[in-house]
Design a protein around this motif. Structure first.
Motif, PDB file in Angstrom:
ATOM      1  N   THR A 136       0.854  -1.181   0.000  1.00 49.14           N
ATOM      2  CA  THR A 136       0.000   0.000   0.000  1.00 49.14           C
ATOM      3  C   THR A 136       0.890   1.232   0.000  1.00 49.14           C
ATOM      4  O   THR A 136       1.572   1.504   0.985  1.00 49.14           O
ATOM      5  CB  THR A 136      -0.937  -0.003   1.208  1.00 49.14           C
ATOM      6  N   PHE A 137       0.873   1.953  -1.094  1.00 47.60           N
ATOM      7  CA  PHE A 137       1.832   3.028  -1.319  1.00 47.60           C
ATOM      8  C   PHE A 137       1.801   4.054  -0.205  1.00 47.60           C
ATOM      9  O   PHE A 137       2.846   4.541   0.243  1.00 47.60           O
ATOM     10  CB  PHE A 137       1.519   3.686  -2.665  1.00 47.60           C
ATOM     11  N   GLY A 138       0.629   4.404   0.275  1.00 45.63           N
ATOM     12  CA  GLY A 138       0.494   5.428   1.301  1.00 45.63           C
ATOM     13  C   GLY A 138       0.888   4.972   2.700  1.00 45.63           C
ATOM     14  O   GLY A 138       0.831   5.772   3.629  1.00 45.63           O
ATOM     15  N   ASP A 139       1.289   3.734   2.855  1.00 47.35           N
ATOM     16  CA  ASP A 139       1.680   3.210   4.169  1.00 47.35           C
ATOM     17  C   ASP A 139       3.186   3.260   4.411  1.00 47.35           C
ATOM     18  O   ASP A 139       3.639   2.933   5.510  1.00 47.35           O
ATOM     19  CB  ASP A 139       1.234   1.749   4.309  1.00 47.35           C
ATOM     20  N   ARG A 140       3.969   3.647   3.397  1.00 45.31           N
ATOM     21  CA  ARG A 140       5.424   3.555   3.521  1.00 45.31           C
ATOM     22  C   ARG A 140       6.086   4.897   3.219  1.00 45.31           C
ATOM     23  O   ARG A 140       5.680   5.633   2.318  1.00 45.31           O
ATOM     24  CB  ARG A 140       5.989   2.510   2.538  1.00 45.31           C
ATOM     25  N   THR A 141       7.122   5.182   3.982  1.00 45.91           N
ATOM     26  CA  THR A 141       8.031   6.274   3.652  1.00 45.91           C
ATOM     27  C   THR A 141       8.921   5.823   2.505  1.00 45.91           C
ATOM     28  O   THR A 141       9.375   4.674   2.472  1.00 45.91           O
ATOM     29  CB  THR A 141       8.900   6.639   4.864  1.00 45.91           C
ATOM     30  N   ILE A 142       9.185   6.723   1.572  1.00 48.18           N
ATOM     31  CA  ILE A 142      10.074   6.416   0.452  1.00 48.18           C
ATOM     32  C   ILE A 142      11.298   7.318   0.531  1.00 48.18           C
ATOM     33  O   ILE A 142      11.170   8.535   0.693  1.00 48.18           O
ATOM     34  CB  ILE A 142       9.378   6.619  -0.905  1.00 48.18           C
ATOM     35  N   GLY A 143      12.441   6.710   0.420  1.00 45.85           N
ATOM     36  CA  GLY A 143      13.686   7.469   0.487  1.00 45.85           C
ATOM     37  C   GLY A 143      14.534   7.279  -0.751  1.00 45.85           C
ATOM     38  O   GLY A 143      14.400   6.284  -1.463  1.00 45.85           O
ATOM     39  N   TRP A 144      15.395   8.253  -0.983  1.00 45.88           N
ATOM     40  CA  TRP A 144      16.396   8.168  -2.048  1.00 45.88           C
ATOM     41  C   TRP A 144      17.778   8.136  -1.392  1.00 45.88           C
ATOM     42  O   TRP A 144      18.062   8.941  -0.488  1.00 45.88           O
ATOM     43  CB  TRP A 144      16.305   9.355  -2.998  1.00 45.88           C
ATOM     44  N   PHE A 145      18.594   7.258  -1.874  1.00 48.53           N
ATOM     45  CA  PHE A 145      19.954   7.106  -1.403  1.00 48.53           C
ATOM     46  C   PHE A 145      20.886   7.102  -2.610  1.00 48.53           C
ATOM     47  O   PHE A 145      20.440   6.903  -3.737  1.00 48.53           O
ATOM     48  CB  PHE A 145      20.116   5.774  -0.637  1.00 48.53           C
ATOM     49  N   ARG A 146      22.156   7.304  -2.362  1.00 46.75           N
ATOM     50  CA  ARG A 146      23.117   7.230  -3.461  1.00 46.75           C
ATOM     51  C   ARG A 146      24.422   6.627  -2.968  1.00 46.75           C
ATOM     52  O   ARG A 146      24.747   6.727  -1.793  1.00 46.75           O
ATOM     53  CB  ARG A 146      23.361   8.591  -4.097  1.00 46.75           C
ATOM     54  N   GLN A 147      25.124   6.010  -3.893  1.00 46.21           N
ATOM     55  CA  GLN A 147      26.416   5.416  -3.558  1.00 46.21           C
ATOM     56  C   GLN A 147      27.392   5.717  -4.693  1.00 46.21           C
ATOM     57  O   GLN A 147      27.200   5.252  -5.819  1.00 46.21           O
ATOM     58  CB  GLN A 147      26.288   3.908  -3.345  1.00 46.21           C
ATOM     59  N   ALA A 148      28.402   6.474  -4.359  1.00 39.94           N
ATOM     60  CA  ALA A 148      29.455   6.804  -5.310  1.00 39.94           C
ATOM     61  C   ALA A 148      30.543   5.733  -5.237  1.00 39.94           C
ATOM     62  O   ALA A 148      30.674   5.051  -4.207  1.00 39.94           O
ATOM     63  CB  ALA A 148      30.036   8.177  -4.998  1.00 39.94           C
ATOM     64  N   PRO A 149      31.335   5.575  -6.286  1.00 42.13           N
ATOM     65  CA  PRO A 149      32.393   4.560  -6.268  1.00 42.13           C
ATOM     66  C   PRO A 149      33.325   4.734  -5.083  1.00 42.13           C
ATOM     67  O   PRO A 149      33.811   5.850  -4.818  1.00 42.13           O
ATOM     68  CB  PRO A 149      33.131   4.801  -7.591  1.00 42.13           C
ATOM     69  N   GLY A 150      33.532   3.662  -4.342  1.00 44.99           N
ATOM     70  CA  GLY A 150      34.441   3.693  -3.212  1.00 44.99           C
ATOM     71  C   GLY A 150      33.896   4.350  -1.961  1.00 44.99           C
ATOM     72  O   GLY A 150      34.626   4.519  -0.980  1.00 44.99           O
ATOM     73  N   LYS A 151      32.645   4.735  -1.998  1.00 42.81           N
ATOM     74  CA  LYS A 151      32.053   5.408  -0.838  1.00 42.81           C
ATOM     75  C   LYS A 151      30.862   4.620  -0.306  1.00 42.81           C
ATOM     76  O   LYS A 151      30.295   3.769  -0.995  1.00 42.81           O
ATOM     77  CB  LYS A 151      31.625   6.823  -1.212  1.00 42.81           C
ATOM     78  N   GLU A 152      30.487   4.917   0.905  1.00 44.88           N
ATOM     79  CA  GLU A 152      29.331   4.268   1.508  1.00 44.88           C
ATOM     80  C   GLU A 152      28.032   4.869   0.948  1.00 44.88           C
ATOM     81  O   GLU A 152      27.996   6.013   0.518  1.00 44.88           O
ATOM     82  CB  GLU A 152      29.366   4.432   3.030  1.00 44.88           C
ATOM     83  N   ARG A 153      26.986   4.059   0.988  1.00 43.79           N
ATOM     84  CA  ARG A 153      25.688   4.536   0.572  1.00 43.79           C
ATOM     85  C   ARG A 153      25.209   5.598   1.564  1.00 43.79           C
ATOM     86  O   ARG A 153      25.340   5.425   2.782  1.00 43.79           O
ATOM     87  CB  ARG A 153      24.693   3.385   0.502  1.00 43.79           C
ATOM     88  N   GLU A 154      24.657   6.689   1.050  1.00 46.33           N
ATOM     89  CA  GLU A 154      24.219   7.777   1.907  1.00 46.33           C
ATOM     90  C   GLU A 154      22.790   8.187   1.573  1.00 46.33           C
ATOM     91  O   GLU A 154      22.345   8.074   0.430  1.00 46.33           O
ATOM     92  CB  GLU A 154      25.150   8.986   1.756  1.00 46.33           C
ATOM     93  N   GLY A 155      22.106   8.685   2.595  1.00 50.32           N
ATOM     94  CA  GLY A 155      20.755   9.164   2.395  1.00 50.32           C
ATOM     95  C   GLY A 155      20.739  10.532   1.743  1.00 50.32           C
ATOM     96  O   GLY A 155      21.524  11.398   2.115  1.00 50.32           O
ATOM     97  N   VAL A 156      19.862  10.705   0.783  1.00 52.52           N
ATOM     98  CA  VAL A 156      19.751  11.964   0.042  1.00 52.52           C
ATOM     99  C   VAL A 156      18.477  12.708   0.421  1.00 52.52           C
ATOM    100  O   VAL A 156      18.509  13.899   0.725  1.00 52.52           O
ATOM    101  CB  VAL A 156      19.772  11.682  -1.471  1.00 52.52           C
ATOM    102  N   SER A 157      17.369  11.993   0.413  1.00 50.83           N
ATOM    103  CA  SER A 157      16.074  12.633   0.641  1.00 50.83           C
ATOM    104  C   SER A 157      15.054  11.569   0.989  1.00 50.83           C
ATOM    105  O   SER A 157      15.254  10.385   0.701  1.00 50.83           O
ATOM    106  CB  SER A 157      15.637  13.386  -0.621  1.00 50.83           C
ATOM    107  N   CYS A 158      13.962  11.987   1.615  1.00 51.54           N
ATOM    108  CA  CYS A 158      12.856  11.063   1.820  1.00 51.54           C
ATOM    109  C   CYS A 158      11.555  11.849   1.931  1.00 51.54           C
ATOM    110  O   CYS A 158      11.563  13.062   2.180  1.00 51.54           O
ATOM    111  CB  CYS A 158      13.072  10.159   3.022  1.00 51.54           C
ATOM    112  N   ILE A 159      10.472  11.123   1.725  1.00 48.12           N
ATOM    113  CA  ILE A 159       9.140  11.700   1.850  1.00 48.12           C
ATOM    114  C   ILE A 159       8.318  10.756   2.712  1.00 48.12           C
ATOM    115  O   ILE A 159       8.328   9.537   2.513  1.00 48.12           O
ATOM    116  CB  ILE A 159       8.514  11.957   0.462  1.00 48.12           C
TER     117      ILE A 159
END
Length: 124
Positions: free
Chosen positions: A28-51
């Motif tokens: 159910t789409f309205g039941d979950r928070t959605i986030g965007w993350f990114r991972q650059a080469p050689g770096k850890e995955r990081e949080g960018v944004s969420c709704i």
């Protein structure tokens, strides 16, 4: 089955724009928070944004604040990340992910379901 499918990545020059999409299914789409993350080469995955699940609250990392905008089209079960004024340091694989309602920050461990990612490359 929960599915999150990212699209919209590509190669862009510095200063350009891209819009990423995250199409969700299997919950159910309205039941979950959605986030965007990114991972650059050689770096850890990081949080960018969420709704948030209510779509009333958004969060941005300092590195993208004022340049990126997250939005949601509930009719399409899709979350977007509009990325403007792109910089070479924005180059990464971008992932969307879903967390339980109540989560309002993109902390990686709090997100249960992940997409496969889409590559964003910003040339200088």
């Amino acid at each position: 089955e929960v599915q999150l499918v990212e699209s919209g990545g590509g190669l862009v020059q510095a200063g350009g724009s891209l819009r990423l999409s995250c199409a969700a299914s299997g919950f159910t789409f309205g039941d979950r928070t959605i986030g965007w993350f990114r991972q650059a080469p050689g770096k850890e995955r990081e949080g960018v944004s969420c709704i948030s699940s209510s779509r009333a609250t958004t969060y941005y990392a300092d590195s993208v604040k004022g340049r990126f905008t997250i939005s949601s089209d509930n009719a399409k079960n899709t979350v977007y990340l509009q990325m403007n004024s792109l910089k070479p340091e924005d180059t990464a694989v971008y992932y969307c992910a879903a967390a339980q309602s109540g989560v309002v920050v993109p902390i990686l461990e709090w997100y249960d379901d992940w997409g496969q990612g889409t590559q964003v490359t910003v040339s200088s």
